[in-house]
Design a protein around this motif. Sequence first.
Motif, PDB file in Angstrom:
ATOM      1  N   ARG A  33      -8.933   1.354   1.479  1.00 50.34           N
ATOM      2  CA  ARG A  33      -9.197   2.108   0.248  1.00 50.34           C
ATOM      3  C   ARG A  33     -10.677   2.442   0.091  1.00 50.34           C
ATOM      4  NH1 ARG A  33      -4.718  -1.198  -1.861  1.00 50.34           N
ATOM      5  NH2 ARG A  33      -6.174  -2.945  -1.936  1.00 50.34           N
ATOM      6  N   SER A  34     -11.544   1.481   0.378  1.00 47.61           N
ATOM      7  CA  SER A  34     -12.976   1.707   0.148  1.00 47.61           C
ATOM      8  C   SER A  34     -13.565   2.728   1.110  1.00 47.61           C
ATOM      9  CB  SER A  34     -13.744   0.386   0.247  1.00 47.61           C
ATOM     10  OG  SER A  34     -13.665  -0.151   1.554  1.00 47.61           O
ATOM     11  N   GLY A  82      -4.610   8.687  -4.684  1.00 46.96           N
ATOM     12  CA  GLY A  82      -5.209   7.363  -4.732  1.00 46.96           C
ATOM     13  C   GLY A  82      -6.701   7.403  -4.482  1.00 46.96           C
ATOM     14  N   ALA A  83      -7.179   6.554  -3.563  1.00 45.00           N
ATOM     15  CA  ALA A  83      -8.613   6.480  -3.263  1.00 45.00           C
ATOM     16  C   ALA A  83      -9.109   7.694  -2.502  1.00 45.00           C
ATOM     17  CB  ALA A  83      -8.911   5.215  -2.463  1.00 45.00           C
ATOM     18  N   LEU A 112       0.846  -1.191   0.000  1.00 48.12           N
ATOM     19  CA  LEU A 112       0.000   0.000   0.000  1.00 48.12           C
ATOM     20  C   LEU A 112       0.885   1.246   0.000  1.00 48.12           C
ATOM     21  CD1 LEU A 112      -3.134  -0.207   0.154  1.00 48.12           C
ATOM     22  CD2 LEU A 112      -2.952   0.671   2.479  1.00 48.12           C
ATOM     23  N   ASN A 117      -8.145  -3.508   1.230  1.00 44.21           N
ATOM     24  CA  ASN A 117      -9.355  -3.133   0.494  1.00 44.21           C
ATOM     25  C   ASN A 117     -10.268  -2.248   1.335  1.00 44.21           C
ATOM     26  OD1 ASN A 117      -8.542  -4.588  -1.754  1.00 44.21           O
ATOM     27  ND2 ASN A 117      -9.665  -6.440  -1.161  1.00 44.21           N
ATOM     28  N   ASP A 144      -2.023   4.553  -3.453  1.00 38.98           N
ATOM     29  CA  ASP A 144      -3.217   3.857  -2.974  1.00 38.98           C
ATOM     30  C   ASP A 144      -4.113   4.737  -2.122  1.00 38.98           C
ATOM     31  OD1 ASP A 144      -3.061   0.912  -3.795  1.00 38.98           O
ATOM     32  OD2 ASP A 144      -1.044   1.286  -3.034  1.00 38.98           O
ATOM     33  N   ILE A 145      -3.507   5.580  -1.286  1.00 38.48           N
ATOM     34  CA  ILE A 145      -4.294   6.355  -0.328  1.00 38.48           C
ATOM     35  C   ILE A 145      -3.446   7.523   0.156  1.00 38.48           C
ATOM     36  CG2 ILE A 145      -3.564   5.156   1.791  1.00 38.48           C
ATOM     37  CD1 ILE A 145      -6.631   5.012   2.491  1.00 38.48           C
TER      38      ILE A 145
END
Length: 426
Positions: free
Chosen positions: A405-406, A419-420, A324, A402, A351-352
């Motif tokens: 990120r969500s 990222g997210a 990540l 996951n 990613d974030i």
Amino acid sequence: MGASAERGAEYTGRYVVLLDQADPERGLNALRSTAGVAAVERVRGAEPESAAEMLARPGTSVLFDELAVAVVDAQPDQRHALVTTAEAEPTIIAAEPERVVYATVITEARQAVTGFFPAYRSDERELQRFTQTQVASQLGPSWDETTTTWGLQAIRANLSGQTGRGVKVAVLDTGVDTDHPDLTRSLEETASFVLGQTVEDGKGHGTHCIGTVAGPARPAQGPRYGVATEARVLAGKVLDNTGTGTDGQILAGIAWAVSHGARVISMSFGAPVDPGELFPQTYEQVAQRALQKGTLMVAAAGNESHRPGFVAAVDRPANCPSILAVAAVDRAMATAWFSCGAINGQGGEIDIAAPGVDVISAVPNGGLGIKSGTSMATPHVAGTAALIAQAHPEASATDLGNRLRSAASPLSQGADEVGAGLLQAP
């Protein structure tokens, strides 16, 4: 280390060799017979002292059984044979030159941003994006850090019902101030993989990162700064007191952390990569093997950018798809000027994003200090992963990533920068 776009790749002369987990000995035998690899020492995850000594011993190759990865010392005239053997032998999955890595912290000053532009989650847990004017009219022009740091407020850790109780988080860095009054209760175990240096933190970088992961709910002084206040920390010293280390030291720390049941590994270090450079296969496969064993790896994206004029590629090992990659944002939720971006293809993504500018946390000698860097953003993510692991003990390591990120709150920047979106605690 300060931002240094000019910093080039540095190598040790050794190779990192990834072996087939089902038959690592076959690959080693091939290297012995064709590349002159002689002494090979085996290290199991619980042997940090021996790992440090073996890695420093000339002419000695070291195999980390936990991950079936070896650091191989070959003579200069044998290196071509090593690479040729690795290409021909099916039980050798990858062989790459060992790199030097650095702690990623910013020492160059820039004018701080005083406004802020956070994205909040409503009571219905719907993601909302507020304009700067709306936020300023509701909450004022700056963060009040009297009781809680701005970073914890931004990711809503101060509102979480989770504390990370009992979840093991490994922080691989420059060590830790083991006598810091805010950290002594959170330290589960410590180990140094740097020959001749104890786990005590001579740089201050590791202590700061550990404080962000698991500082107490009520610190001895200042505001709350720890995300997962009841997490258990495995402090592995893989960088020396100047903030420098090698792939071998890092792999030793990863093997140790995985063998000790870490649910998350926080890595606030990196080595720069060139535009178009592929991610390292060794780290990618190690990260996949860690995921299979229940451990999520989180790493700093790097500080080599000078936005807006220059955006550097995500550092290694954060550029691996199975690790990540964490970018940094400032108090205004703008991408930090130094934060690396997704300019490379597969594996170079962000990613974030998490708070990484003017971050308050623990420093050696029992005090608090302010640091900036993607290094400071990364432990926010690792601590939040511990909160999720407590809330969802059945979740796999892949699930943890996951869920991080969500749950992220969208920001106005593109995914190539954040990222997210902005990290959010459960």
